[in-house]
Design a protein around this motif. Structure first.
Motif, PDB file in Angstrom:
ATOM      1  N   SER A 182     -47.115  70.280 -90.910  1.00  0.00           N
ATOM      2  CA  SER A 182     -46.154  70.527 -91.800  1.00  0.00           C
ATOM      3  C   SER A 182     -45.451  72.327 -91.800  1.00  0.00           C
ATOM      4  CB  SER A 182     -46.027  69.986 -93.013  1.00  0.00           C
ATOM      5  OG  SER A 182     -46.376  69.695 -94.332  1.00  0.00           O
ATOM      6  N   VAL A 183     -44.278  72.284 -92.380  1.00  0.00           N
ATOM      7  CA  VAL A 183     -44.428  73.800 -93.027  1.00  0.00           C
ATOM      8  C   VAL A 183     -43.780  73.504 -94.427  1.00  0.00           C
ATOM      9  CG1 VAL A 183     -43.157  76.014 -93.304  1.00  0.00           C
ATOM     10  CG2 VAL A 183     -44.566  74.944 -90.560  1.00  0.00           C
ATOM     11  N   ASP A 184     -44.258  73.926 -96.078  1.00  0.00           N
ATOM     12  CA  ASP A 184     -43.419  74.100 -97.346  1.00  0.00           C
ATOM     13  C   ASP A 184     -42.665  74.923 -97.521  1.00  0.00           C
ATOM     14  OD1 ASP A 184     -43.010  73.659 -99.736  1.00  0.00           O
ATOM     15  OD2 ASP A 184     -45.375  73.497-100.297  1.00  0.00           O
ATOM     16  N   SER A 185     -41.528  75.314 -97.447  1.00  0.00           N
ATOM     17  CA  SER A 185     -40.465  76.026 -97.176  1.00  0.00           C
ATOM     18  C   SER A 185     -39.915  76.903 -98.628  1.00  0.00           C
ATOM     19  CB  SER A 185     -39.203  75.922 -96.667  1.00  0.00           C
ATOM     20  OG  SER A 185     -38.514  74.568 -96.978  1.00  0.00           O
ATOM     21  N   ASP A 186     -40.538  75.582 -99.800  1.00  0.00           N
ATOM     22  CA  ASP A 186     -40.107  76.003-100.882  1.00  0.00           C
ATOM     23  C   ASP A 186     -41.633  76.767-101.665  1.00  0.00           C
ATOM     24  OD1 ASP A 186     -38.081  74.752-101.431  1.00  0.00           O
ATOM     25  OD2 ASP A 186     -38.759  72.703-101.941  1.00  0.00           O
ATOM     26  N   ASN A 187     -42.467  76.574-101.168  1.00  0.00           N
ATOM     27  CA  ASN A 187     -43.587  77.377-101.751  1.00  0.00           C
ATOM     28  C   ASN A 187     -44.387  78.080-100.701  1.00  0.00           C
ATOM     29  OD1 ASN A 187     -44.178  75.454-104.091  1.00  0.00           O
ATOM     30  ND2 ASN A 187     -45.582  74.421-102.887  1.00  0.00           N
ATOM     31  N   HIS A 188     -43.643  78.472 -99.557  1.00  0.00           N
ATOM     32  CA  HIS A 188     -43.630  79.441 -98.100  1.00  0.00           C
ATOM     33  C   HIS A 188     -45.289  79.684 -97.880  1.00  0.00           C
ATOM     34  CE1 HIS A 188     -39.337  80.900 -99.239  1.00  0.00           C
ATOM     35  NE2 HIS A 188     -40.149  81.274-100.910  1.00  0.00           N
ATOM     36  N   ILE A 203     -48.082  76.831 -94.787  1.00  0.00           N
ATOM     37  CA  ILE A 203     -48.209  76.034 -94.064  1.00  0.00           C
ATOM     38  C   ILE A 203     -49.066  75.323 -94.680  1.00  0.00           C
ATOM     39  CG2 ILE A 203     -48.644  75.788 -91.567  1.00  0.00           C
ATOM     40  CD1 ILE A 203     -47.942  79.084 -90.825  1.00  0.00           C
ATOM     41  N   LEU A 204     -49.502  73.871 -94.357  1.00  0.00           N
ATOM     42  CA  LEU A 204     -49.387  73.031 -94.562  1.00  0.00           C
ATOM     43  C   LEU A 204     -50.870  72.518 -92.915  1.00  0.00           C
ATOM     44  CD1 LEU A 204     -51.481  71.722 -95.924  1.00  0.00           C
ATOM     45  CD2 LEU A 204     -50.283  69.730 -95.422  1.00  0.00           C
ATOM     46  N   MET A 205     -52.128  72.944 -93.270  1.00  0.00           N
ATOM     47  CA  MET A 205     -52.451  73.071 -91.524  1.00  0.00           C
ATOM     48  C   MET A 205     -53.133  71.370 -91.668  1.00  0.00           C
ATOM     49  SD  MET A 205     -52.918  75.630 -90.281  1.00  0.00           S
ATOM     50  CE  MET A 205     -53.434  75.490 -88.722  1.00  0.00           C
ATOM     51  N   THR A 206     -53.632  70.701 -90.662  1.00  0.00           N
ATOM     52  CA  THR A 206     -54.995  69.288 -89.862  1.00  0.00           C
ATOM     53  C   THR A 206     -55.736  69.622 -90.769  1.00  0.00           C
ATOM     54  OG1 THR A 206     -54.911  69.822 -87.847  1.00  0.00           O
ATOM     55  CG2 THR A 206     -53.689  68.897 -88.030  1.00  0.00           C
ATOM     56  N   ASP A 207     -56.492  69.992 -91.283  1.00  0.00           N
ATOM     57  CA  ASP A 207     -58.090  69.901 -91.647  1.00  0.00           C
ATOM     58  C   ASP A 207     -57.585  70.018 -93.562  1.00  0.00           C
ATOM     59  OD1 ASP A 207     -57.097  72.790 -92.425  1.00  0.00           O
ATOM     60  OD2 ASP A 207     -59.120  73.757 -91.875  1.00  0.00           O
ATOM     61  N   GLY A 208     -55.864  69.978 -94.198  1.00  0.00           N
ATOM     62  CA  GLY A 208     -55.878  69.948 -95.826  1.00  0.00           C
ATOM     63  C   GLY A 208     -55.800  71.374 -95.592  1.00  0.00           C
ATOM     64  N   SER A 221     -53.539  75.060 -96.903  1.00  0.00           N
ATOM     65  CA  SER A 221     -52.626  75.628 -97.277  1.00  0.00           C
ATOM     66  C   SER A 221     -52.742  76.985 -96.859  1.00  0.00           C
ATOM     67  CB  SER A 221     -52.063  75.575 -98.269  1.00  0.00           C
ATOM     68  OG  SER A 221     -51.018  75.984 -98.652  1.00  0.00           O
ATOM     69  N   ILE A 222     -51.556  77.761 -96.292  1.00  0.00           N
ATOM     70  CA  ILE A 222     -51.965  78.965 -95.481  1.00  0.00           C
ATOM     71  C   ILE A 222     -50.589  80.049 -95.527  1.00  0.00           C
ATOM     72  CG2 ILE A 222     -52.069  80.317 -93.111  1.00  0.00           C
ATOM     73  CD1 ILE A 222     -54.748  79.120 -93.640  1.00  0.00           C
ATOM     74  N   PRO A 223     -51.026  80.759 -96.646  1.00  0.00           N
ATOM     75  CA  PRO A 223     -49.627  81.373 -97.200  1.00  0.00           C
ATOM     76  C   PRO A 223     -48.337  81.877 -95.621  1.00  0.00           C
ATOM     77  CG  PRO A 223     -51.327  82.543 -97.550  1.00  0.00           C
ATOM     78  CD  PRO A 223     -51.954  81.002 -96.403  1.00  0.00           C
ATOM     79  N   ILE A 224     -47.598  82.245 -95.464  1.00  0.00           N
ATOM     80  CA  ILE A 224     -46.300  82.880 -94.637  1.00  0.00           C
ATOM     81  C   ILE A 224     -46.774  84.117 -95.617  1.00  0.00           C
ATOM     82  CG2 ILE A 224     -44.582  83.032 -93.535  1.00  0.00           C
ATOM     83  CD1 ILE A 224     -44.663  80.034 -93.859  1.00  0.00           C
ATOM     84  N   ALA A 225     -45.658  85.927 -94.479  1.00  0.00           N
ATOM     85  CA  ALA A 225     -46.051  87.064 -95.213  1.00  0.00           C
ATOM     86  C   ALA A 225     -44.681  86.447 -95.272  1.00  0.00           C
ATOM     87  CB  ALA A 225     -46.155  87.427 -94.029  1.00  0.00           C
ATOM     88  N   ARG A 226     -44.059  86.865 -96.748  1.00  0.00           N
ATOM     89  CA  ARG A 226     -42.650  87.628 -97.397  1.00  0.00           C
ATOM     90  C   ARG A 226     -41.763  88.185 -95.833  1.00  0.00           C
ATOM     91  NH1 ARG A 226     -42.495  90.695-101.408  1.00  0.00           N
ATOM     92  NH2 ARG A 226     -44.599  89.442-102.783  1.00  0.00           N
ATOM     93  N   ARG A 227     -42.181  88.885 -95.371  1.00  0.00           N
ATOM     94  CA  ARG A 227     -41.229  89.817 -94.212  1.00  0.00           C
ATOM     95  C   ARG A 227     -41.301  88.935 -93.203  1.00  0.00           C
ATOM     96  NH1 ARG A 227     -43.812  95.900 -94.923  1.00  0.00           N
ATOM     97  NH2 ARG A 227     -42.531  96.077 -96.895  1.00  0.00           N
ATOM     98  N   LYS A 228     -42.370  87.857 -92.758  1.00  0.00           N
ATOM     99  CA  LYS A 228     -42.466  86.777 -91.664  1.00  0.00           C
ATOM    100  C   LYS A 228     -41.777  85.830 -91.629  1.00  0.00           C
ATOM    101  CE  LYS A 228     -46.365  89.566 -89.302  1.00  0.00           C
ATOM    102  NZ  LYS A 228     -47.305  89.267 -89.079  1.00  0.00           N
ATOM    103  N   ARG A 229     -41.365  85.237 -93.465  1.00  0.00           N
ATOM    104  CA  ARG A 229     -40.871  83.810 -93.665  1.00  0.00           C
ATOM    105  C   ARG A 229     -39.939  83.351 -92.185  1.00  0.00           C
ATOM    106  NH1 ARG A 229     -41.304  84.495-100.039  1.00  0.00           N
ATOM    107  NH2 ARG A 229     -43.645  84.620-100.150  1.00  0.00           N
TER     108      ARG A 229
END
Length: 111
Positions: free
Chosen positions: A77-83, A85-90, A92-100
């Protein structure tokens, strides 16, 4: 088709790994090293920067941060509030501000 990647793990190219890219969930850049995280087994650490592999990866891999490339097949899933990505292995990967904006658009409208 199962894409494979042959990677040297050291500068002298004495040690090489070949593996199915379908089994790679993500890549992490750690300074001048890249860690290939797979579904099962130990991660593979190489002595090349993350950018070295970007052109050699299939289109299902996207760079979401300067230190992270993810395989879209393993996004839970993608957590747009915390910016992030949640991966299937649990993890959480941050999304860069400029690439959101572009990443969120791409993930909501897949290939």
């Amino acid at each position: 088709m199962n894409p494979h990647l042959l990677i040297p793990t050291d500068l002298a190219r004495l040690h090489r790994f070949s593996f199915n890219l379908e089994s790679v969930t993500r890549l992490e850049g750690v300074r001048n090293y890249t860690r290939f995280i797979k579904v099962a087994g130990q991660p593979i650490m190489t002595c090349r920067p993350l950018g070295t592999y970007l052109d050699r990866l299939p289109e299902q891999f996207i760079r979401v941060h300067k230190s992270h490339v993810v395989n879209c097949q393993y996004i839970l899933s993608v957590d747009s509030d915390n910016h992030c990505i949640l991966m299937t292995d649990g993890t959480s990967i941050p999304i860069a501000r400029r690439k959101r904006t572009s990443i969120l658009k791409l993930l909501t409208n897949p290939f």
